[in-house]
Design a protein around this motif. Structure first.
Motif, PDB file in Angstrom:
ATOM      1  N   GLY A 187       0.771  -1.237   0.000  1.00  0.00           N
ATOM      2  CA  GLY A 187       0.000   0.000   0.000  1.00  0.00           C
ATOM      3  C   GLY A 187       0.801   1.285   0.000  1.00  0.00           C
ATOM      4  N   TYR A 188       2.130   1.195  -0.064  1.00  0.00           N
ATOM      5  CA  TYR A 188       2.962   2.396  -0.130  1.00  0.00           C
ATOM      6  C   TYR A 188       3.073   2.826  -1.598  1.00  0.00           C
ATOM      7  CZ  TYR A 188       4.496   1.392   4.664  1.00  0.00           C
ATOM      8  OH  TYR A 188       4.547   1.144   6.016  1.00  0.00           O
ATOM      9  N   ASP A 189       2.516   3.978  -1.917  1.00  0.00           N
ATOM     10  CA  ASP A 189       2.492   4.468  -3.297  1.00  0.00           C
ATOM     11  C   ASP A 189       3.524   5.572  -3.481  1.00  0.00           C
ATOM     12  OD1 ASP A 189       1.916   5.175  -5.871  1.00  0.00           O
ATOM     13  OD2 ASP A 189      -0.204   5.636  -5.518  1.00  0.00           O
ATOM     14  N   PRO A 201      -1.780  -4.530  -8.660  1.00  0.00           N
ATOM     15  CA  PRO A 201      -2.046  -3.138  -8.286  1.00  0.00           C
ATOM     16  C   PRO A 201      -1.623  -2.789  -6.857  1.00  0.00           C
ATOM     17  CG  PRO A 201      -3.987  -4.149  -9.305  1.00  0.00           C
ATOM     18  CD  PRO A 201      -3.020  -5.250  -9.008  1.00  0.00           C
ATOM     19  N   LEU A 202      -1.591  -1.500  -6.598  1.00  0.00           N
ATOM     20  CA  LEU A 202      -1.281  -0.959  -5.278  1.00  0.00           C
ATOM     21  C   LEU A 202      -2.165  -1.604  -4.212  1.00  0.00           C
ATOM     22  CD1 LEU A 202       0.181   1.343  -3.634  1.00  0.00           C
ATOM     23  CD2 LEU A 202      -1.856   2.727  -4.076  1.00  0.00           C
ATOM     24  N   GLY A 203      -1.524  -2.060  -3.119  1.00  0.00           N
ATOM     25  CA  GLY A 203      -2.269  -2.618  -1.997  1.00  0.00           C
ATOM     26  C   GLY A 203      -2.801  -4.019  -2.202  1.00  0.00           C
ATOM     27  N   SER A 204      -2.368  -4.691  -3.257  1.00  0.00           N
ATOM     28  CA  SER A 204      -2.881  -6.032  -3.582  1.00  0.00           C
ATOM     29  C   SER A 204      -2.429  -7.096  -2.587  1.00  0.00           C
ATOM     30  CB  SER A 204      -2.422  -6.442  -4.975  1.00  0.00           C
ATOM     31  OG  SER A 204      -1.011  -6.605  -4.999  1.00  0.00           O
ATOM     32  N   GLU A 205      -1.318  -6.839  -1.886  1.00  0.00           N
ATOM     33  CA  GLU A 205      -0.673  -7.788  -0.967  1.00  0.00           C
ATOM     34  C   GLU A 205      -0.133  -9.018  -1.701  1.00  0.00           C
ATOM     35  OE1 GLU A 205      -3.297  -8.642   2.309  1.00  0.00           O
ATOM     36  OE2 GLU A 205      -2.885  -6.705   3.260  1.00  0.00           O
TER      37      GLU A 205
END
Length: 280
Positions: free
Chosen positions: A184-186, A220-224
């Motif tokens: 989740g770090y963009d 994608p962002l935050g997909s884990e």
């Protein structure tokens, strides 16, 4: 000097790994000291270790880092797995020291239902059982956060160190770009990079970040999800990597690639990072 390299095999012996790295265009590198999916640790022959160190010096490939086996799980609630993991980390650390390599990195593991706070504390307490050799720094790697893995947040890594009897000095941090993004770090624009920089400074501290893993993300962002892509060709993209590898707080750290090994390969990725890097 800008240090960029890739993970290379030791199948031809430790000294040959140095030549493999140079052939890729790298000047630092990462190796295993055993199978990444097994518990056995390769015995380090003294003569081969000396040859590895001499070749490293001659070809100016440094610093090296040893990556721990993927089976290690210090977060586990199971005592038998924890004991096996501690013993394996110790053996890998000893092999790292025998090779004259200054860094060892591993994934903290998963709590498998015991709870995140318990898993984080388990990692710190079990790190206390490990004897870190004088010339080696043990690095905790941030994780993507899939399932019950711990270490997704930078503050969690910081807590592991605080719980441990070692503290920073014996311990440090290795940041993986794919894992950061999946967690989740963009950092794909200036504002996002500034936020990440603030988080690093407020938690683990720049002075304790010793190594970087450069991997783009397939998801994608935050997909884990921890699936690596070639630099600039995944969801992070070239803009994100340009900001990351040139940031004042990170740019002096050695960087290694763990990108897919296909028709592009490590050489292509090393050249891409060199192109994105400015001011050298």
């Amino acid at each position: 000097m800008f240090r960029i390299g890739a993970h290379v095999s030791i199948s031809d012996g430790f000294p040959a790994a140095v030549d493999h790295e140079v052939d890729l265009g790298g000047n630092c590198g990462q190796i295993f000291v055993g199978s990444p999916r097994g518990w056995a640790v390769s015995e380090v022959d003294e003569t081969e270790a000396e040859a590895f160190q001499e070749t490293t010096e001659e070809r100016d490939v440094r610093p090296w880092i040893v990556h721990g086996t993927y089976l290690v799980n210090l977060a586990t609630p199971k005592d038998d797995l924890a004991e096996k993991s501690v013993d394996c980390v110790q053996s890998e650390l000893d092999a790292t020291a025998a090779l004259g390599v200054p860094y060892y990195v591993f994934h903290p593991g998963a709590h498998t239902g015991a709870g995140e706070s318990t898993g984080i504390r388990n990692v710190g307490e079990r790190l206390s059982e490990v004897d870190v050799p004088d010339d080696v720094t043990l690095l905790l790697e941030n994780t993507a956060g899939k399932g019950t893995t711990v270490g997704k947040r930078l503050e969690d890594l910081d807590e592991m160190v605080e719980v441990s009897s070692h503290g920073y000095g014996d311990l440090g941090i290795c940041l993986d770009t794919c894992h950061l993004f999946a967690a989740g770090y963009d950092f794909r624009d200036d504002a996002g990079m500034a936020d990440l920089a603030d988080d690093i400074e407020a938690t683990v501290g720049y002075e304790n970040v010793h190594y970087l893993h450069l991997n783009d993300s397939k998801h994608p962002l935050g997909s884990e999800k921890d699936e690596h892509q070639h630099v600039g060709e995944g969801e992070i993209g070239e803009d994100g990597f340009r900001l990351f590898v040139n940031h004042d707080g990170l740019r002096e750290n050695p960087m290694v690639l763990e990108t897919p090994v296909d028709e592009k390969g490590y050489e292509w990725n090393i050249e891409t990072v060199k192109r994105l890097r400015t001011g050298d």
